[in-house]
Motif scaffolding. Structure first.
Motif, PDB file in Angstrom:
ATOM      1  N   GLU A 115      46.162  33.962  26.877  1.00 31.84           N
ATOM      2  CA  GLU A 115      44.784  34.332  26.560  1.00 31.84           C
ATOM      3  C   GLU A 115      43.942  33.112  26.218  1.00 31.84           C
ATOM      4  OE1 GLU A 115      42.976  37.727  25.525  1.00 31.84           O
ATOM      5  OE2 GLU A 115      43.859  37.651  27.508  1.00 31.84           O
ATOM      6  N   VAL A 116      44.590  32.102  25.654  1.00 32.79           N
ATOM      7  CA  VAL A 116      43.856  30.923  25.212  1.00 32.79           C
ATOM      8  C   VAL A 116      43.903  29.823  26.265  1.00 32.79           C
ATOM      9  CG1 VAL A 116      43.705  29.158  23.406  1.00 32.79           C
ATOM     10  CG2 VAL A 116      44.385  31.476  22.829  1.00 32.79           C
ATOM     11  N   GLY A 117      44.995  29.791  26.998  1.00 36.27           N
ATOM     12  CA  GLY A 117      45.251  28.685  27.908  1.00 36.27           C
ATOM     13  C   GLY A 117      44.236  28.525  29.021  1.00 36.27           C
ATOM     14  N   TRP A 118      43.377  29.517  29.196  1.00 33.20           N
ATOM     15  CA  TRP A 118      42.402  29.424  30.270  1.00 33.20           C
ATOM     16  C   TRP A 118      41.406  28.289  30.052  1.00 33.20           C
ATOM     17  CZ3 TRP A 118      41.990  33.162  34.288  1.00 33.20           C
ATOM     18  CH2 TRP A 118      42.872  34.235  34.180  1.00 33.20           C
ATOM     19  N   GLY A 119      41.205  27.891  28.801  1.00 37.60           N
ATOM     20  CA  GLY A 119      40.152  26.919  28.544  1.00 37.60           C
ATOM     21  C   GLY A 119      38.828  27.518  28.953  1.00 37.60           C
ATOM     22  N   PHE A 120      37.877  26.671  29.270  1.00 42.75           N
ATOM     23  CA  PHE A 120      36.588  27.220  29.681  1.00 42.75           C
ATOM     24  C   PHE A 120      36.154  26.710  31.040  1.00 42.75           C
ATOM     25  CE2 PHE A 120      32.075  27.574  30.145  1.00 42.75           C
ATOM     26  CZ  PHE A 120      31.852  28.868  29.733  1.00 42.75           C
ATOM     27  N   ARG A 170      46.855  32.003  37.113  1.00 43.60           N
ATOM     28  CA  ARG A 170      46.735  33.019  36.055  1.00 43.60           C
ATOM     29  C   ARG A 170      46.027  34.264  36.584  1.00 43.60           C
ATOM     30  NH1 ARG A 170      45.587  28.354  32.710  1.00 43.60           N
ATOM     31  NH2 ARG A 170      47.230  28.153  31.146  1.00 43.60           N
ATOM     32  N   LEU A 171      44.948  34.040  37.344  1.00 44.02           N
ATOM     33  CA  LEU A 171      44.197  35.183  37.888  1.00 44.02           C
ATOM     34  C   LEU A 171      45.073  35.999  38.831  1.00 44.02           C
ATOM     35  CD1 LEU A 171      40.556  33.956  38.678  1.00 44.02           C
ATOM     36  CD2 LEU A 171      41.202  35.981  37.379  1.00 44.02           C
ATOM     37  N   LYS A 172      45.869  35.299  39.612  1.00 40.48           N
ATOM     38  CA  LYS A 172      46.717  35.988  40.589  1.00 40.48           C
ATOM     39  C   LYS A 172      47.709  36.925  39.899  1.00 40.48           C
ATOM     40  CE  LYS A 172      49.429  34.870  44.732  1.00 40.48           C
ATOM     41  NZ  LYS A 172      48.566  35.526  45.721  1.00 40.48           N
ATOM     42  N   LEU A 223      44.325  28.541  45.944  1.00 37.89           N
ATOM     43  CA  LEU A 223      45.748  28.219  46.033  1.00 37.89           C
ATOM     44  C   LEU A 223      46.149  27.876  47.455  1.00 37.89           C
ATOM     45  CD1 LEU A 223      47.047  31.130  43.762  1.00 37.89           C
ATOM     46  CD2 LEU A 223      46.861  28.708  43.158  1.00 37.89           C
ATOM     47  N   SER A 224      45.555  28.613  48.409  1.00 38.97           N
ATOM     48  CA  SER A 224      46.037  28.465  49.782  1.00 38.97           C
ATOM     49  C   SER A 224      45.025  27.800  50.707  1.00 38.97           C
ATOM     50  CB  SER A 224      46.378  29.857  50.329  1.00 38.97           C
ATOM     51  OG  SER A 224      45.233  30.682  50.224  1.00 38.97           O
ATOM     52  N   GLY A 225      43.892  27.360  50.186  1.00 47.58           N
ATOM     53  CA  GLY A 225      42.842  26.838  51.057  1.00 47.58           C
ATOM     54  C   GLY A 225      42.032  27.992  51.607  1.00 47.58           C
TER      55      GLY A 225
END
Ligand code: MG
Length: 391
Positions: A129-134, A178-180, A192-194
């Motif tokens: 939850e925190v690791g996303w940064g901004f 993370r979104l994936k 991720l894949s271009g």
């Protein structure tokens, strides 16, 4: 190239949309992209844009751009280009109006302070939850996917894939991963894949750049931080000043500024239309899905205009965004955001989001602060005992 109401084969067609995260019946009179646009306009986050800083703080002057007027200008430029290229204007408008919804108060000052505070809250890998940064693009997506609370059946606005894809303009690889994990729509897959987003999304990107370069010249001169004499060192701008003076000898001050900006905007729009039309034809793309397989954007400036635009951006960075007066305001703004963040974490009872179950307090505080208008942040900071940094 004649403008036509009919969409080009490579445009995003509403009936071919990849759909919404939570399926809904179609609206009887509106396409899915019209409906996205309408949901964005009626959102709380959209109304907040009027009191959020673009470059100058809202209370520094009534006529400076805010995030709201900036977004409207991006939508105007985007729609105008989309119509000529026969792209989907409604999708362009939806993305343009939503593209800055995730910006913190005080523009980039807020963003940097927010990011630093998140890093202090915990190492990036320790808590998802925190690791996303901004990243403000991800925050814009969070606003439309999770933070707006309007509908009984879901969080967020439940926008189509295409609008969400356009809102997620940039994304780091770690955040795309993370979104994936939490979102099966594939909205971050291209990081991720271009691959590329829709032409409408590409267009919003460029319309954003065209809009802020032009209006920051206007606001910069209006504020007194830039002068027309200084701007003479930007060949792109001086070209249009000369052109305006040839057509209107003796034209002075504000009208000369406006006319030069108007000529520059028009030429940049024509350049994007001609270059993009040619690149799209050369690529042979025959559908919106084929556009996504392209490794580089098809909507672009010509090489020469890209170079000139870059020189203008660099001028604005050194002379306006890093102007001592802007930097001084930036430092005060960063202090407000940073101290607010620490205050909320130390005194959870002092704020309404203090204890929502299942949410990391740092993430909840960050979301709460990111949603604030400049003046609400200033008021809250003072209410919690902060020094008076703005009057
Ligand atoms: Mg923008």
């Amino acid at each position: 190239m004649p403008a036509s109401a009919e969409l080009a084969v490579y445009a995003s067609c509403p009936i071919a949309s990849r759909g919404r995260r939570f399926p809904e019946p179609d609206a009887p009179t509106r396409s899915v992209f019209q409906r996205d646009r309408d949901r964005i306009i009626h959102s709380t986050a959209f109304r907040r844009l009027v009191y959020k800083t673009q470059v100058f703080l809202n209370h520094e002057g009534d006529l400076f751009r805010t995030r709201l007027t900036h977004s409207l200008e991006v939508a105007q430029l985007g729609r105008s280009i989309a119509r000529t290229l026969r792209l989907n204007e409604d999708l362009v408008e939806a993305v343009a109006l939503a593209h800055d919804l995730g910006h913190t108060p005080f523009g980039h000052a807020g963003q940097d302070a927010w990011n630093a505070a998140m890093k202090r809250a915990g190492p990036a890998s320790s808590d998802s939850e925190v690791g996303w940064g901004f990243e403000h693009n991800i925050q814009s997506l969070r606003v439309v996917d999770e933070l707006e609370e309007r509908y009984p059946a879901f969080d967020g606005l439940n926008l189509t894939f295409e609008t969400r894809e356009g809102i997620l303009k940039h994304c780091s690889r770690s955040n795309a991963l993370r979104l994936k994990q939490r979102d099966t729509s594939g909205v971050a897959d291209r990081f991720l894949s271009g691959g590329s987003p829709s032409l409408e999304a590409q267009l919003c990107n460029l319309a954003d750049e065209i809009a802020y370069n032009a209006h920051d010249i206007d606001d910069g001169v209006r504020s007194g931080l830039l002068t027309l004499e200084q701007l003479a060192e930007v060949p792109l701008f001086q070209y249009y000043v000369d052109q305006a003076l040839r057509s209107h000898p003796g034209l002075r001050a504000r009208r000369l500024l406006f006319e030069s900006i108007r000529l520059m905007l028009s030429d940049q729009v024509y350049d994007v239309i001609a270059t993009s039309h040619q690149r799209i034809q050369d690529s042979g793309v025959a559908s919106a899905e084929e556009v996504r397989t392209c490794s580089s954007p098809l909507v672009s400036f010509s090489e020469e205009m890209a170079r000139q635009s870059q020189a203008l951006k660099s001028f604005l960075l050194h002379n306006l965004y890093r102007h001592p007066q802007v930097m001084e305001t930036t430092e005060r703004a960063a202090r407000v955001v940073s101290e607010l963040f620490d205050s909320y974490l130390q005194h959870p009872t002092e704020w309404p989001q203090g204890g929502p179950p299942g949410r990391h307090p740092a993430r909840a505080a960050a979301d709460y602060i990111a949603g604030m208008t400049d003046r609400f942040a200033i008021r809250e900071h003072q209410r919690l005992g902060g020094a008076v940094l703005f009057r």
